[in-house]
Design a protein around this motif. Structure first.
Motif, PDB file in Angstrom:
ATOM      1  N   GLU A 159      48.182  32.696  40.852  1.00 26.49           N
ATOM      2  CA  GLU A 159      47.003  31.881  41.882  1.00 26.49           C
ATOM      3  C   GLU A 159      45.648  32.716  41.948  1.00 26.49           C
ATOM      4  OE1 GLU A 159      49.101  30.529  46.210  1.00 26.49           O
ATOM      5  OE2 GLU A 159      49.180  33.056  45.906  1.00 26.49           O
ATOM      6  N   HIS A 160      44.923  31.873  41.982  1.00 20.05           N
ATOM      7  CA  HIS A 160      43.329  32.322  41.915  1.00 20.05           C
ATOM      8  C   HIS A 160      42.401  33.000  43.586  1.00 20.05           C
ATOM      9  CE1 HIS A 160      39.233  31.474  40.845  1.00 20.05           C
ATOM     10  NE2 HIS A 160      38.851  32.508  41.200  1.00 20.05           N
ATOM     11  N   VAL A 161      42.712  34.711  43.642  1.00 20.49           N
ATOM     12  CA  VAL A 161      41.697  34.750  44.517  1.00 20.49           C
ATOM     13  C   VAL A 161      40.385  34.779  44.112  1.00 20.49           C
ATOM     14  CG1 VAL A 161      42.926  37.074  43.640  1.00 20.49           C
ATOM     15  CG2 VAL A 161      41.989  36.683  46.597  1.00 20.49           C
ATOM     16  N   LEU A 162      39.435  35.049  45.298  1.00 24.63           N
ATOM     17  CA  LEU A 162      37.817  34.985  45.497  1.00 24.63           C
ATOM     18  C   LEU A 162      37.283  36.271  46.225  1.00 24.63           C
ATOM     19  CD1 LEU A 162      35.018  34.037  44.449  1.00 24.63           C
ATOM     20  CD2 LEU A 162      34.846  32.572  46.719  1.00 24.63           C
ATOM     21  N   ILE A 163      36.761  36.846  45.542  1.00 24.46           N
ATOM     22  CA  ILE A 163      36.873  38.595  46.062  1.00 24.46           C
ATOM     23  C   ILE A 163      35.067  38.620  46.379  1.00 24.46           C
ATOM     24  CG2 ILE A 163      36.925  41.097  46.445  1.00 24.46           C
ATOM     25  CD1 ILE A 163      39.465  40.567  44.868  1.00 24.46           C
ATOM     26  N   PRO A 164      34.492  38.088  47.490  1.00 24.08           N
ATOM     27  CA  PRO A 164      32.914  38.388  47.669  1.00 24.08           C
ATOM     28  C   PRO A 164      32.515  39.952  47.783  1.00 24.08           C
ATOM     29  CG  PRO A 164      33.568  36.424  49.060  1.00 24.08           C
ATOM     30  CD  PRO A 164      34.876  37.587  48.556  1.00 24.08           C
ATOM     31  N   GLY A 165      31.488  39.841  47.484  1.00 24.17           N
ATOM     32  CA  GLY A 165      31.144  40.964  47.763  1.00 24.17           C
ATOM     33  C   GLY A 165      31.976  42.546  47.138  1.00 24.17           C
ATOM     34  N   ILE A 166      32.341  42.242  45.671  1.00 25.64           N
ATOM     35  CA  ILE A 166      32.693  43.600  44.718  1.00 25.64           C
ATOM     36  C   ILE A 166      31.256  44.660  44.719  1.00 25.64           C
ATOM     37  CG2 ILE A 166      30.953  42.590  42.460  1.00 25.64           C
ATOM     38  CD1 ILE A 166      34.891  44.071  43.137  1.00 25.64           C
ATOM     39  N   GLY A 167      32.421  46.236  45.207  1.00 28.66           N
ATOM     40  CA  GLY A 167      31.153  46.883  45.295  1.00 28.66           C
ATOM     41  C   GLY A 167      31.566  47.778  45.875  1.00 28.66           C
ATOM     42  N   GLY A 168      32.713  47.593  46.974  1.00 30.40           N
ATOM     43  CA  GLY A 168      33.513  48.709  47.702  1.00 30.40           C
ATOM     44  C   GLY A 168      34.437  49.188  47.553  1.00 30.40           C
ATOM     45  N   GLY A 169      35.167  49.724  47.931  1.00 24.31           N
ATOM     46  CA  GLY A 169      36.563  50.223  47.779  1.00 24.31           C
ATOM     47  C   GLY A 169      37.765  49.406  47.604  1.00 24.31           C
ATOM     48  N   VAL A 170      37.797  48.722  48.630  1.00 23.76           N
ATOM     49  CA  VAL A 170      38.620  47.596  50.096  1.00 23.76           C
ATOM     50  C   VAL A 170      38.274  46.032  48.508  1.00 23.76           C
ATOM     51  CG1 VAL A 170      39.542  45.812  51.245  1.00 23.76           C
ATOM     52  CG2 VAL A 170      38.312  48.412  52.228  1.00 23.76           C
ATOM     53  N   ALA A 171      36.882  45.555  48.225  1.00 20.83           N
ATOM     54  CA  ALA A 171      37.097  44.665  46.802  1.00 20.83           C
ATOM     55  C   ALA A 171      37.178  45.411  45.892  1.00 20.83           C
ATOM     56  CB  ALA A 171      35.863  44.490  46.647  1.00 20.83           C
TER      57      ALA A 171
END
Length: 329
Positions: A159-171
């Motif tokens: 599947e394809h996942v989009l993660i907006p706002g890369i930078g923080g720990g969760v992302a």
């Protein structure tokens, strides 16, 4: 013991490096002599919401160290054991979701100190393959990412996942975890520097938050979106998500108020799902997952305890990629 407390004024300016009274663990508790701790955006939110009438307390949710003392009725843990702290207090079973999860470091004293006292069920053996710096930043972000991706998002291989706002720990944890099972990962950022740095991660592409994602993705629409941003990016989600796709929300860094276009939800039969933190069952599963795939937290920078305010200034400016570590002992 040395500790960072928050008192007096809102925000980072209320942080103070002080001497605090050392305590002994009570019934069912353990005292952990901390080696490292980790920053979370939650800490910034707590500091910004406090008033000068509120009692001082020690911030910090993440941490790892060595058990120094145990209270009565603690039988399976002994002094000298190396442990990592699960900061979600009292949430044992995954399907028994509390109204609001209780989290170490607000209002209870947290991990920005030389030691912390926690319930015995809130420590687990430190994964031997992790450094102290890596173990100290793992818990809250990795637990949140794990629950968002797998328990709530039901992410599958391919599947394809989009993660907006890369930078923080969760992302960054979510990026590593999703790629580990064979999912395709796309991320976004406003910062060209972060987008270039993110290309060192196992991702397919890094998109500019201000440009048209639909134009760049084309026919490569997404199955799952992890939303920690909120209104600043929410409208774009409906341009790039597949029918029957999932939007899992775990944060709102750009504000709480969003407008949901009803037809964009019910015609493609989308799922909007909330999540926050995770249970002890998921914490154990997350640690097993990390070890199974030999995943290492991405460490951005390391600051000594007395420079915690500088560490938060870096986080507040959104300069980090990965996790910021506090070295304590």
């Amino acid at each position: 013991m040395k500790a960072i407390i928050h008192a007096g004024v809102q925000g980072i300016g209320g942080l103070q490096y002080t001497e605090q009274r050392d305590k002994l663990p009570g019934k069912g508790e353990v005292k952990v002599r901390l080696k490292t701790a980790g920053l979370n955006h939650r800490d910034l939110f707590l500091m910004s919401a406090r008033t000068n009438q509120e009692a001082p307390f020690i911030l910090g949710s993440d941490g790892a160290g060595i058990i120094e003392a145990v209270g009565d009725e603690v039988t399976h843990l002994t002094p000298g054991a190396e442990v990592i702290i699960n900061p979600c207090i009292g949430w044992e079973k995954t399907d028994q979701v509390p109204v609001v999860p209780a989290i170490l470091g607000g209002p209870t004293d947290g991990t920005f100190a030389e030691s912390v006292i926690v319930p015995q069920q809130n420590v687990a053996p430190k994964p031997a393959y992790l450094t102290w710096e890596e173990a100290g930043v793992l818990s809250l972000s990795a637990l949140t990412a794990y629950r968002a991706l797998f328990t709530r998002g039901n992410l599958q291989q391919g599947e394809h996942v989009l993660i907006p706002g890369i930078g923080g720990g969760v992302a960054t944890f979510a990026t590593l975890m999703a790629a580990a099972i064979g999912a395709e990962v796309s991320v976004t950022s406003r910062s060209e520097v972060k987008r270039q740095a993110a290309l060192q991660l196992p991702i397919a592409r890094a998109l500019d938050s201000h440009e048209s994602w639909e134009e760049h993705l084309g026919d490569n629409s997404v199955d799952l979106i992890l939303d920690s941003v909120g209104p600043a990016t929410f409208d774009q989600y409906f341009d790039v998500i597949k029918p029957n796709g999932r939007i899992v929300m775990f944060g709102a860094s750009s504000g709480d108020e969003i407008t949901i276009p009803a037809r964009a939800i019910f015609f493609p039969q989308l799922h909007i799902i909330g999540t926050s933190m995770g249970s002890r069952e998921e914490f154990i599963a997350m640690l097993q997952f990390m070890e199974q795939y030999s995943l290492h937290p991405i460490v951005d920078t390391v600051y000594p305890l007395k420079e915690t305010a500088l560490a938060f200034e870096r986080m507040e400016r959104s300069e980090q990629l990965g996790n910021i570590v506090i070295a304590i002992n």
